[in-house]
Design an enzyme around this catalytic site. Sequence first.
Site, PDB file in Angstrom:
ATOM      1  N   ASP A  99       1.853   1.892  14.876  1.00  0.00           N
ATOM      2  CA  ASP A  99       2.296   1.889  13.487  1.00  0.00           C
ATOM      3  C   ASP A  99       3.613   1.127  13.425  1.00  0.00           C
ATOM      4  O   ASP A  99       4.668   1.643  13.804  1.00  0.00           O
ATOM      5  CB  ASP A  99       2.459   3.332  12.999  1.00  0.00           C
ATOM      6  CG  ASP A  99       2.961   3.405  11.570  1.00  0.00           C
ATOM      7  OD1 ASP A  99       3.462   2.387  11.047  1.00  0.00           O
ATOM      8  OD2 ASP A  99       2.883   4.492  10.982  1.00  0.00           O
ATOM      9  N   LYS A 139       5.751  -2.323   4.224  1.00  0.00           N
ATOM     10  CA  LYS A 139       7.184  -2.409   3.928  1.00  0.00           C
ATOM     11  C   LYS A 139       7.666  -3.873   3.808  1.00  0.00           C
ATOM     12  O   LYS A 139       7.431  -4.505   2.793  1.00  0.00           O
ATOM     13  CB  LYS A 139       7.979  -1.632   4.964  1.00  0.00           C
ATOM     14  CG  LYS A 139       7.833  -0.103   4.789  1.00  0.00           C
ATOM     15  CD  LYS A 139       8.827   0.653   5.622  1.00  0.00           C
ATOM     16  CE  LYS A 139       8.687   2.156   5.544  1.00  0.00           C
ATOM     17  NZ  LYS A 139       9.258   2.762   4.364  1.00  0.00           N
ATOM     18  N   PHE A 152       5.671   9.725  11.694  1.00  0.00           N
ATOM     19  CA  PHE A 152       5.390   9.607  10.256  1.00  0.00           C
ATOM     20  C   PHE A 152       4.463   8.414  10.042  1.00  0.00           C
ATOM     21  O   PHE A 152       4.775   7.306  10.465  1.00  0.00           O
ATOM     22  CB  PHE A 152       6.678   9.418   9.445  1.00  0.00           C
ATOM     23  CG  PHE A 152       6.413   9.454   7.967  1.00  0.00           C
ATOM     24  CD1 PHE A 152       6.264  10.665   7.302  1.00  0.00           C
ATOM     25  CD2 PHE A 152       6.275   8.276   7.237  1.00  0.00           C
ATOM     26  CE1 PHE A 152       5.993  10.708   5.938  1.00  0.00           C
ATOM     27  CE2 PHE A 152       6.009   8.311   5.870  1.00  0.00           C
ATOM     28  CZ  PHE A 152       5.868   9.529   5.228  1.00  0.00           C
TER      29      PHE A 152
END
Length: 406
Positions: free
Chosen positions: A226, A255, A141
């Site tokens: 990532d 985040k 993702f």
Amino acid sequence: MAAEKIAVTRQTFDNVILPVYAPAQFVPVKGKGSRVWDQQGKEYIDFSGGIAVTALGHCHPALVETLKQQGETLWHTSNVFTNEPALRLASKLIAATFADRVFFGNSGAEANEAAFKLARYYACKKHSPFKSKIIAFHNAFHGRTLFTVSVGGQPKYSDGFGPKPADIVHVPFNDLEAVKAVIDDHTCAIVVEPIQGEGGVMPASPAFMQGLRALCDEHNALLVLDEVQSGMGRSGKLFAYEHYGIQPDIITTAKALGGGFPVSAMLTTHEIAAVMAPGVHGTTYGGNPLACAIAETALDIINTPEVLSGVDARRQQFVEALQAIDHKFDLFSEIRGKGLLIGAVLKPQHASKARDILHAAAAEGVMVLTAATDVIRFVPSLVIEPTDIEEGMARFARAVEKVLAA
Ligand SMILES: Cc1ncc(COP(=O)(O)O)c(C=O)c1O
């Protein structure tokens, strides 16, 4: 004059918001540390951390102070002008990592979009315009822009939006032989999460990550990590790549970088960054002073031995509590992840109960997440109080008991 507050409830969501989410039935209105309160004053313990974002809990005093100070000083200038918080934050990220250059964005998807574009642009400028293949992984993702869902390995997120960017190949995660079978000199990058988050809290094995590094070197491809979910202390190190004894070419972070304020960054080396020039890529808000000031404070706090070394002890407390629940209910086939990115995998006979457990947990006063279809995910604050873990897991155990009795 403050904006007039009209009355809103969870029902309002269904009336006014694009139906791409199915939020819980309660509406949180206040948070402090690892506790959250809803409109009715009910209190929750937060093991969901805003999906691995509020790494210092809710309304951490130092972040609030920075927000107020910078909020009264300078919010936004655009990239036509640089600003001090962005320059300080970039300098500190560079000092803390392998990197020499930083690009700021506002979300994980944006940092990844920049990373994928940079990988292709670098290959195009240094090698050939045909060196554009990106190798990525099933269940990965990377965000919701068209390029990032296309590199992500989940057709449910990428199908139905018309033609996708071409030359992206997906192979099974943690399977080095599968990568060897598809990599060639037309490959510009391998893109991988060191710990797949949304895909089910699955850590890459050391042999896999080291093998990817070697394959990239062999084929002049870039290793793009990532670290949007795994970074900023979540794994117990500032970035998860540090567990693997490898040096990436590009990493992305978002985040927890802003502790809840939207900000992201792509980090790379001087050599790779040098192919870029003014106008090749950009964003209006990226690196704005307000976001960067808050992220600088978050980084200053997270990147300390006190916070990083506390992650493993907290993980241990979670794992022991989950093992005790498993002992009683025979629920989990595995507890995996790294640091405070924890996945409790439901046994096949309970695999369909993940959402029921999440809702029952909320009813008992504890916020948890799922990942994939059969994993209960815990991504709490990195500084969550041990007493909050204890109380939250007691509530979680009651929720499990109710779901299994139903
Ligand atoms: C590994 C990873 N990459 C990228 C993203 C996308 O980040 P954002 O939602 O901030 O665009 C996420 C979000 O869950 C993620 O977990």
